[in-house]
Design a protein around this motif. Structure first.
Motif, PDB file in Angstrom:
ATOM      1  N   GLY A 213      11.510 -15.192  21.080  1.00 55.86           N
ATOM      2  CA  GLY A 213      10.888 -14.047  20.421  1.00 55.86           C
ATOM      3  C   GLY A 213      10.591 -14.294  18.954  1.00 55.86           C
ATOM      4  O   GLY A 213      10.630 -13.374  18.133  1.00 55.86           O
ATOM      5  N   VAL A 214      10.276 -15.548  18.599  1.00 52.56           N
ATOM      6  CA  VAL A 214       9.997 -15.906  17.207  1.00 52.56           C
ATOM      7  C   VAL A 214       8.540 -15.554  16.897  1.00 52.56           C
ATOM      8  O   VAL A 214       7.629 -16.056  17.578  1.00 52.56           O
ATOM      9  CB  VAL A 214      10.257 -17.399  16.964  1.00 52.56           C
ATOM     10  CG1 VAL A 214       9.936 -17.769  15.514  1.00 52.56           C
ATOM     11  CG2 VAL A 214      11.699 -17.747  17.307  1.00 52.56           C
ATOM     12  N   PRO A 215       8.264 -14.728  15.901  1.00 48.79           N
ATOM     13  CA  PRO A 215       6.876 -14.350  15.599  1.00 48.79           C
ATOM     14  C   PRO A 215       6.105 -15.503  14.972  1.00 48.79           C
ATOM     15  O   PRO A 215       6.678 -16.522  14.563  1.00 48.79           O
ATOM     16  CB  PRO A 215       7.041 -13.191  14.615  1.00 48.79           C
ATOM     17  CG  PRO A 215       8.353 -13.450  13.953  1.00 48.79           C
ATOM     18  CD  PRO A 215       9.230 -14.073  14.994  1.00 48.79           C
ATOM     19  N   ALA A 216       4.809 -15.330  14.874  1.00 43.74           N
ATOM     20  CA  ALA A 216       3.943 -16.393  14.353  1.00 43.74           C
ATOM     21  C   ALA A 216       4.299 -16.772  12.928  1.00 43.74           C
ATOM     22  O   ALA A 216       4.143 -17.923  12.518  1.00 43.74           O
ATOM     23  CB  ALA A 216       2.480 -15.956  14.434  1.00 43.74           C
ATOM     24  N   GLY A 342       1.356  -8.046  12.583  1.00 45.79           N
ATOM     25  CA  GLY A 342       0.528  -6.868  12.711  1.00 45.79           C
ATOM     26  C   GLY A 342       0.394  -6.413  14.137  1.00 45.79           C
ATOM     27  O   GLY A 342       0.681  -7.123  15.089  1.00 45.79           O
ATOM     28  N   GLY A 343      -0.091  -5.155  14.282  1.00 42.57           N
ATOM     29  CA  GLY A 343      -0.304  -4.596  15.604  1.00 42.57           C
ATOM     30  C   GLY A 343       0.985  -4.114  16.222  1.00 42.57           C
ATOM     31  O   GLY A 343       2.063  -4.173  15.640  1.00 42.57           O
ATOM     32  N   GLY A 344       0.875  -3.620  17.438  1.00 41.60           N
ATOM     33  CA  GLY A 344       2.054  -3.149  18.155  1.00 41.60           C
ATOM     34  C   GLY A 344       2.903  -4.306  18.631  1.00 41.60           C
ATOM     35  O   GLY A 344       2.452  -5.448  18.731  1.00 41.60           O
ATOM     36  N   ILE A 345       4.142  -3.989  18.962  1.00 40.91           N
ATOM     37  CA  ILE A 345       5.064  -5.061  19.342  1.00 40.91           C
ATOM     38  C   ILE A 345       4.647  -5.722  20.646  1.00 40.91           C
ATOM     39  O   ILE A 345       4.972  -6.878  20.888  1.00 40.91           O
ATOM     40  CB  ILE A 345       6.504  -4.515  19.446  1.00 40.91           C
ATOM     41  CG1 ILE A 345       6.567  -3.336  20.435  1.00 40.91           C
ATOM     42  CG2 ILE A 345       7.020  -4.089  18.110  1.00 40.91           C
ATOM     43  CD1 ILE A 345       7.973  -2.811  20.620  1.00 40.91           C
ATOM     44  N   HIS A 373      14.059  -8.595  10.720  1.00 41.31           N
ATOM     45  CA  HIS A 373      14.161  -7.205  10.296  1.00 41.31           C
ATOM     46  C   HIS A 373      13.378  -6.251  11.191  1.00 41.31           C
ATOM     47  O   HIS A 373      13.380  -5.035  10.938  1.00 41.31           O
ATOM     48  CB  HIS A 373      13.655  -7.063   8.851  1.00 41.31           C
ATOM     49  CG  HIS A 373      12.234  -7.505   8.662  1.00 41.31           C
ATOM     50  ND1 HIS A 373      11.884  -8.838   8.555  1.00 41.31           N
ATOM     51  CD2 HIS A 373      11.085  -6.796   8.581  1.00 41.31           C
ATOM     52  CE1 HIS A 373      10.579  -8.938   8.399  1.00 41.31           C
ATOM     53  NE2 HIS A 373      10.057  -7.715   8.415  1.00 41.31           N
ATOM     54  N   LYS A 374      12.681  -6.773  12.213  1.00 38.35           N
ATOM     55  CA  LYS A 374      11.919  -5.903  13.101  1.00 38.35           C
ATOM     56  C   LYS A 374      12.540  -5.899  14.495  1.00 38.35           C
ATOM     57  O   LYS A 374      13.214  -6.859  14.892  1.00 38.35           O
ATOM     58  CB  LYS A 374      10.455  -6.356  13.169  1.00 38.35           C
ATOM     59  CG  LYS A 374       9.707  -6.084  11.875  1.00 38.35           C
ATOM     60  CD  LYS A 374       8.201  -6.165  12.059  1.00 38.35           C
ATOM     61  CE  LYS A 374       7.479  -5.733  10.782  1.00 38.35           C
ATOM     62  NZ  LYS A 374       6.007  -5.743  10.945  1.00 38.35           N
TER      63      LYS A 374
END
Length: 817
Positions: A213-216, A342-345, A373-374
């Motif tokens: 679940g690592v974001p970009a 950005g955008g929804g999860i 933090h999200k």
């Protein structure tokens, strides 16, 4: 037969008449005859094992001849007599199982040993106290033979004897509590010793943790190094899976092409050897004689191509794709991205990250930290991860999507459990054809068949077990697919999820449905006359069911059902035939020679058949034995005879699996969970306590004196108190030991064992990305007398494929086939 108009209660009733007849007609004479017959089979099987074991080492002791010292096991008997093997098997140290096959295997045999010890005490106490109390001077209804030793045989004017059942229930429960507490302490101690052992500490697995679940914004090493800059001991390397989603499929495609190339070259060399046999000279082979295939779906249509040329081209293409992806990934490591999502999860694109730390305690500490933090981002962390254990297709799943997948997968599991009753009911009807033909007028034509007895024997005797085995084979496959769909990132996590799902299926289908349906069927005539008597009738019928379970679920090796010997056949099938089959390994023995003859067409396939190791799947093996323990606990007081049988079964299988896990099975070390299956299995056996105590409370509260007025129910109150204590004890066990199931305590971080194994002998291995395969595997070609293998190897090398000759000549291959 029109099932749409046939009453449901009639289907249940008729399908269970067969089982009811089996229960009520168990006799001592049939037991002795069955025991004698199967004892002969058992002695013959043991004799065959004794004779064939020294000559079939590849089946019975394959690990005695492996090349690596760490995996090799000394011969079971060495130079001693052939008859020494039972003593050698009895003397096997459980620690040898841990050394050869890891913590999961060790704690499995510990579980069997614990259950054998538990049921030994239950056997001695219950047979000494409960058997005389239920049979002496007491008789209810038509109870005879084995039914006299059940709780249901206590006469209404002798209900004072229920105090003995209550006392035994309390004693048995606290005896199990003592053993659970003792074994959980042992589990934590051995698990921590295993985690801090030099062999484990010195592996890259011990220093690596996985984050999904690592974001970009954090999908490049630069950002991750900044994030983990304060990590104690520092991190050695960081690898992300961003942009590498296609690699597993390409690697699989490449391996399939290598297999195709090896088969084509071996076939070509064998054909050339046959054509040139005796001439000593090499004759030119035409293009049309070379192996070919079609590239369409299933190989039935499509363009026809030369198999060797196509495979070489396919391997070269896959190598080129993998190299390009690897290069792009390396370049991408140095790119930075804005730290926003950005955008929804649901629209977030995420990846997974492998982080190898210099200190293993740093990996454990980082896996417990809150990283992002999200919501949901970087929240799933897995420590002690082996790259060989990873389910690559599940790594880059959106974390919010994974949260939705879990309830969906368990909803599908529940639906599977519910609707699986349809094929089970059909099989039950098939096994009940004799009763159906005698009860239902519309089936009277069956008795008119000239060969009716033979047809009946086949349809009700042979066909149901075959159908049941075929249907039950699909259950683990379906449940494993649901566990993978849930999104588990490692194979060990998939097996843990499968273990829970399969146990749920076993308890519902193999225990509860049969118990409830059999109780309803047995009480159905009375229910139709007096619907308000449902609880009393079911309580009276429940104690009769252990005889069915004794055969049906405690036997691993099913044989043709004998309609009148269910309870007796359990002792033979579980204790004698089951153990004999486990020793003989009939299935692997047949498959070994069948595969060698039918599938041994290439050097690689021959090597895999001869030297490939067998393994077990913990997700399906544990539930078989936890279900056995559950049934034994449920009926430990209601039908005490089952205690001796369960003790014998666990004792035999404890020693059998010690032998199998040292000399035959080889579990992949990368998928070892460190014993995580054991505490889950311990939690599952509490289901047996809850069912037992609820049933006992119902029996006590519904007991009635000889004049049909309710009896005082202090026993029911006390058993309810025991139920509360059981719930509290399980909560106490989970609360006490649960935090120690995962992770490494700081108090062990600087232990001598930890320090001894903390050297960086793993550091070179961690320099390579775990998701990017090593250079293309070498294709194995057989050597030949004509030199064609060397010519093919050169042609393949020119096409970018590495190859080498292996094992046997093409002439030998042609002659053998």
């Amino acid at each position: 037969m029109n099932f749409k108009t046939f009453p449901l209660h009639s289907v249940i009733y008729l399908s269970n008449l067969f089982f009811r007849e089996q229960v009520d007609t168990a006799s001592t004479s049939s037991f002795l005859s069955t025991l004698s017959l199967n004892a002969i089979v058992f002695v013959a099987a043991i004799g065959l094992f004794t004779i064939t074991r020294p000559h079939l080492k590849s089946i019975y002791e394959p690990r005695a001849s492996v090349h690596l010292d760490s995996k090799r096991a000394a011969p079971l008997t060495g130079s001693r007599s052939l008859l020494y093997w039972p003593i050698a098997m009895y003397n096997i140290d459980c620690r040898l199982v841990r050394d050869k096959n890891g913590a999961d295997a060790y704690f499995f045999v510990c579980f069997l040993r614990m259950k054998a010890r538990i049921f030994f005490a239950l056997w001695i106490i219950s047979w000494a106290i409960l058997l005389p109390l239920t049979s002496a001077g007491s008789h209810v209804g038509t109870n005879s033979q084995l039914d006299r030793f059940t709780m249901g045989n206590v006469q209404p004017d002798k209900l004072v004897r229920y105090w003995a059942h209550l006392m035994c229930t309390w004693i048995f429960t606290f005896w199990v509590f003592h053993n659970v507490w003792r074994e959980m302490q042992h589990f934590i101690l051995i698990r921590q010793e295993y985690l801090t052992s030099p062999s484990r500490t010195g592996s890259i697995q011990a220093h690596t943790f996985l984050v999904t679940g690592v974001p970009a914004s954090y999908s490049n090493p630069a950002a991750l190094r900044e994030l983990f800059k304060d990590l104690s001991g520092g991190r050695h390397n960081i690898w992300t899976t961003s942009g590498l989603e296609l690699i597993p499929n390409i690697a699989h495609r490449r391996m399939a092409a290598i297999t195709k190339l090896e088969a084509a070259v071996t076939k070509f060399l064998a054909m050339a050897a046959r054509e040139n046999a005796g001439s000593g000279q090499l004759e030119t082979t035409t293009k049309s004689q070379r192996p070919s295939h079609r590239v369409g779906i299933f190989g039935f249509w499509g363009k026809k191509v030369d198999s060797i040329e196509w495979a070489c081209s396919e391997i070269a293409t896959c190598n080129r794709l993998l190299t390009q992806i690897s290069r792009d990934s390396a370049d991408d490591h140095f790119k930075t991205r804005p730290r926003t999502a950005g955008g929804g999860i649901l629209s977030w694109k995420t990846c997974a990250v492998f982080i190898t730390c210099n200190s293993r305690i740093s990996a454990h500490m980082a896996s417990k930290a809150l990283l992002h933090h999200k919501p949901y981002l970087m929240s799933a962390k897995y420590v002690d991860v082996s790259w060989k254990d990873v389910v690559w297709n599940n790594l880059n799943q959106n974390p919010c999507e994974l949260k939705l997948r879990m309830p969906v997968s368990y909803a599908a599991t529940t639906a599977l459990i519910i609707f699986w009753t349809v094929p089970a009911a059909f099989i039950g009807l098939t096994s009940s054809l004799p009763s159906l033909a005698a009860t239902a007028p519309w089936l009277s034509w069956i008795d008119m068949i000239p060969t009716c007895q033979w047809v009946m024997g086949f349809l009700s005797g042979i066909l149901p077990p075959v159908l049941l085995a075929a249907v039950m084979m699909l259950v683990p496959l379906s449940l494993r697919s649901l566990a993978v769909f849930e999104g588990k990132p490692t194979q060990s996590a998939v097996e843990l999820s499968l273990m829970t799902r399969f146990f749920m299926f076993q308890v519902v289908h193999s225990f509860l449905i049969i118990t409830v349906s059999s109780g309803i069927v047995a009480a159905l005539p009375g229910l139709l006359r007096a619907p308000t008597s449902v609880p009393t009738l079911l309580a009276q019928r429940l104690p009769k069911r252990p005889h069915f379970f004794s055969r049906e679920r405690l036997a691993i090796v099913e044989s043709l059902p004998n309609t009148r010997t269910l309870f007796q056949r359990f002792t033979v099938l579980r204790g004698l035939s089951g153990a004999a089959n486990g020793l003989l390994q009939i299935g692997p023995l047949i498959l070994y020679h069948t595969k060698l003859f039918m599938l041994g067409s290439t050097p690689r396939s021959i090597y895999a058949i001869k030297y490939g190791s067998r393994s077990v799947q913990w997700g399906t093996l544990f539930p078989d034995f936890t279900l056995l323990a559950v049934i034994g606990l449920v009926y430990s007081v209601i039908s005490p005879i089952i205690n001796g049988i369960a003790c014998f079964a666990f004792f035999v299988f404890y020693h059998l699996y010690k032998y199998l896990l040292v000399w035959q099975f080889a579990q992949p070390r990368g998928s070892d969970s460190g014993g995580q299956f054991f505490p889950r299995a311990v939690g599952h056996i509490f289901v047996g306590f809850y069912i037992q105590q609820i049933c006992m409370a119902g029996l006590f509260f519904l007991a009635r004196h000889e004049r049909n007025y309710p009896a005082p129910a202090p026993q029911g109150v006390l058993i309810s108190v025991l139920l509360v204590l059981t719930i509290l004890f399980q909560h106490f066990i989970n609360d006490s030991f649960g935090p120690l199931h995962h992770g490494l305590p700081l108090t062990l971080a600087d232990s001598p064992r930890e320090a001894h194994g903390s050297g960086k002998n793993w550091s070179r291995e961690s320099d390579f990305h775990p998701m990017i395969p090593t250079p293309s595997p070498i294709a194995w070609f057989p050597n030949d007398l004509l030199g064609l293998a060397l010519m093919q190897a050169k042609n393949c090398h020119d096409a970018g494929v590495n190859s080498s000759g292996k094992t046997e000549t093409a002439a030998e291959t042609a002659r053998d086939r």
